[in-house]
Scaffold this active site. Structure first.
Site, PDB file in Angstrom:
ATOM      1  N   GLY A   1      27.662 -16.219  25.245  1.00 47.56           N
ATOM      2  CA  GLY A   1      26.325 -16.653  25.652  1.00 47.56           C
ATOM      3  C   GLY A   1      25.434 -16.812  24.454  1.00 47.56           C
TER       4      GLY A   1
ATOM      5  N   GLY B   1      21.037 -16.754  23.286  1.00 48.81           N
ATOM      6  CA  GLY B   1      19.636 -16.555  23.635  1.00 48.81           C
ATOM      7  C   GLY B   1      18.760 -17.291  22.653  1.00 48.81           C
ATOM      8  N   GLY B   2      17.525 -16.887  22.561  1.00 49.28           N
ATOM      9  CA  GLY B   2      16.586 -17.555  21.670  1.00 49.28           C
ATOM     10  C   GLY B   2      16.908 -17.333  20.197  1.00 49.28           C
TER      11      GLY B   2
ATOM     12  N   ALA C   1      20.189 -15.803  18.989  1.00 45.49           N
ATOM     13  CA  ALA C   1      21.561 -15.498  18.584  1.00 45.49           C
ATOM     14  C   ALA C   1      22.608 -16.101  19.512  1.00 45.49           C
ATOM     15  CB  ALA C   1      21.748 -13.987  18.545  1.00 45.49           C
TER      16      ALA C   1
ATOM     17  N   VAL D   1      26.451 -14.965  20.994  1.00 38.51           N
ATOM     18  CA  VAL D   1      27.301 -13.792  21.119  1.00 38.51           C
ATOM     19  C   VAL D   1      28.712 -14.260  21.478  1.00 38.51           C
ATOM     20  CG1 VAL D   1      27.691 -11.629  22.365  1.00 38.51           C
ATOM     21  CG2 VAL D   1      25.361 -12.309  21.756  1.00 38.51           C
TER      22      VAL D   1
ATOM     23  N   LYS E   1      27.457 -10.349  17.949  1.00 35.75           N
ATOM     24  CA  LYS E   1      26.204 -11.122  17.940  1.00 35.75           C
ATOM     25  C   LYS E   1      25.923 -11.636  16.538  1.00 35.75           C
ATOM     26  CE  LYS E   1      21.327 -10.746  19.369  1.00 35.75           C
ATOM     27  NZ  LYS E   1      20.395 -10.021  20.252  1.00 35.75           N
TER      28      LYS E   1
ATOM     29  N   ASP F   1      11.320  -7.141  26.189  1.00 36.08           N
ATOM     30  CA  ASP F   1      11.990  -8.409  26.533  1.00 36.08           C
ATOM     31  C   ASP F   1      12.873  -8.196  27.769  1.00 36.08           C
ATOM     32  OD1 ASP F   1      12.591 -11.100  26.266  1.00 36.08           O
ATOM     33  OD2 ASP F   1      13.986 -10.833  24.590  1.00 36.08           O
TER      34      ASP F   1
HETATM   35  P1  ADP Z   1      19.072 -13.139  22.053  1.00 30.38           P
HETATM   36  O1  ADP Z   1      18.448 -12.069  21.227  1.00 30.38           O
HETATM   37  O2  ADP Z   1      19.227 -14.436  21.316  1.00 30.38           O
HETATM   38  O3  ADP Z   1      18.424 -13.308  23.398  1.00 30.38           O
HETATM   39  P2  ADP Z   1      21.183 -11.605  23.340  1.00 30.38           P
HETATM   40  O4  ADP Z   1      21.509 -10.325  22.654  1.00 30.38           O
HETATM   41  O5  ADP Z   1      20.323 -11.498  24.557  1.00 30.38           O
HETATM   42  O6  ADP Z   1      20.587 -12.651  22.291  1.00 30.38           O
HETATM   43  O7  ADP Z   1      22.562 -12.309  23.725  1.00 30.38           O
HETATM   44  C1  ADP Z   1      22.570 -13.647  24.200  1.00 30.38           C
HETATM   45  C2  ADP Z   1      23.520 -13.774  25.398  1.00 30.38           C
HETATM   46  O8  ADP Z   1      24.852 -13.415  25.010  1.00 30.38           O
HETATM   47  C3  ADP Z   1      23.185 -12.855  26.577  1.00 30.38           C
HETATM   48  O9  ADP Z   1      22.182 -13.392  27.407  1.00 30.38           O
HETATM   49  C4  ADP Z   1      24.558 -12.765  27.249  1.00 30.38           C
HETATM   50  O10 ADP Z   1      24.825 -13.939  27.995  1.00 30.38           O
HETATM   51  C5  ADP Z   1      25.531 -12.726  26.070  1.00 30.38           C
HETATM   52  N1  ADP Z   1      25.819 -11.340  25.642  1.00 30.38           N
HETATM   53  C6  ADP Z   1      25.058 -10.597  24.812  1.00 30.38           C
HETATM   54  N2  ADP Z   1      25.584  -9.377  24.609  1.00 30.38           N
HETATM   55  C7  ADP Z   1      26.712  -9.320  25.340  1.00 30.38           C
HETATM   56  C8  ADP Z   1      27.726  -8.294  25.558  1.00 30.38           C
HETATM   57  N3  ADP Z   1      27.640  -7.099  24.962  1.00 30.38           N
HETATM   58  N4  ADP Z   1      28.751  -8.588  26.393  1.00 30.38           N
HETATM   59  C9  ADP Z   1      28.821  -9.791  26.995  1.00 30.38           C
HETATM   60  N5  ADP Z   1      27.917 -10.797  26.828  1.00 30.38           N
HETATM   61  C10 ADP Z   1      26.876 -10.575  26.021  1.00 30.38           C
HETATM   62 MG    MG Z   2      18.418 -12.088  25.024  1.00 30.95          MG
HETATM   63 MG    MG Z   3      16.725 -10.945  21.520  1.00 32.82          MG
END
Ligand code: ADP
Ligand code: MG
Ligand code: MG
Length: 268
Positions: free
Chosen positions: A14, A16-17, A19, A21, A36, A128
């Site tokens: 996935g 996000g804004g 990163a 992952v 990440k 958040d």
């Molecule tokens: P950001 O800081 O860019 O929002 P996140 O840490 O929320 O990044 O991670 C972005 C996406 O990656 C999440 O919304 C999820 O879909 C996926 N993801 C993040 N961490 C995990 C994890 N530990 N296991 C499975 N999917 C994950």
């Molecule tokens: Mg996020």
């Molecule tokens: Mg974040």
């Protein structure tokens, strides 16, 4: 395929804004983990903020907070290795517009509020809270993640220094005004619960329209949208959504208990 530290990248899980992952597999152990990686061009302050995020989660050891396994730098790429949540996010699990059963809502709120109460007790505000940052493991247990903009309550740091992140959908009135406290996480969770109860966010529109509504508009009545929602439940959610932080529940645990009690009373 690409490798980061001891991990072979398998596929993207996935983004996000800030990163992406990836699912990673340890080259020696064969174990799975989530890796990440920031997707911005990295300035020194981005890297430092990312390291702070890793240190914040590493310090928060709780059954409902995603576990950090490692932090490394490969070439110029810093990466955060964490526990893999096999069922993805709560957002993915229930598509937009879905009304969740009250039993599921209270179970999620119970788990998230335990994690948040623990973080708040350690003087960390998440800032958040949204379904995209709530993960589910293989046993469908909730793991709170993404402490990317979490801030220590007594930090001297300007809370707005890293900007208003992402969407304003879940942002409390005080955060819009540049302040925050643990009650800001309660407000965000209140918006999430509202959305799970009736399938719609209370406020919609552009960033500016959202901010104006968070600051001044009353959320539309839940009972009028979905007649099965009891006045007791509605009252609890509306209290978490009070404009004034002091008018909300005294802490996130009290909010969760009130919701649980209203649910159990309704059942009998
Ligand atoms: P950001 O800081 O860019 O929002 P996140 O840490 O929320 O990044 O991670 C972005 C996406 O990656 C999440 O919304 C999820 O879909 C996926 N993801 C993040 N961490 C995990 C994890 N530990 N296991 C499975 N999917 C994950
Ligand atoms: Mg996020
Ligand atoms: Mg974040």
């Amino acid at each position: 395929g690409q490798r980061l530290g001891n991990y072979q990248l398998v596929r993207m899980l996935g983004k996000g804004g800030f990163a992406q992952v990836y699912l990673g597999e340890h080259i020696h152990l064969g174990t799975q983990a989530a890796i990440k990686v920031l997707h911005t061009r990295l300035s020194d302050s981005d890297i430092e903020a990312f390291r702070m995020e890793a240190r914040t989660i590493a310090r928060l050891v709780h059954p409902h907070i995603v576990r950090v396994l490692e932090f490394g730098v490969e070439g110029n790429t810093p990466f955060l290795v964490m526990e893999y949540a096999a069922e993805g996010t709560i957002r993915k699990q229930h598509s937009k517009g879905t009304i969740l059963p009250l039993e599921t809502i209270t179970s999620y709120v119970q788990q998230i509020s335990e994690a948040l109460q623990y973080a708040h007790d350690q003087k960390v505000v998440h800032r958040d809270i949204k379904p995209e940052n709530m993960l589910l493991d293989k046993q469908h247990r909730v793991l709170l993640s993404d402490f990317g903009i979490a801030v220590a309550v007594q930090s001297s740091q300007d809370p707005m220094a890293r900007g208003i992140a992402g969407t304003a959908t879940y942002m409390s009135p005080e955060q819009i005004k540049g302040k925050f406290s643990p009650a800001s996480d309660q407000y965000a969770l209140g918006i999430v619960v509202y959305e799970w109860l009736c399938g719609e966010r209370p406020f919609q529109g552009s960033f500016t329209e959202l901010c104006v509504q968070h600051l001044f508009a009353s959320p539309p009545s839940l009972h009028e949208k979905v007649s099965e929602i009891s006045p007791a439940i509605e009252k609890i959610v509306m209290r978490a959504l009070a404009k004034e932080p002091a008018q909300r529940f005294q802490d996130i645990h009290t909010f969760a208990v009130a919701l649980q009690e209203a649910y159990e009373t309704r059942e009998s």
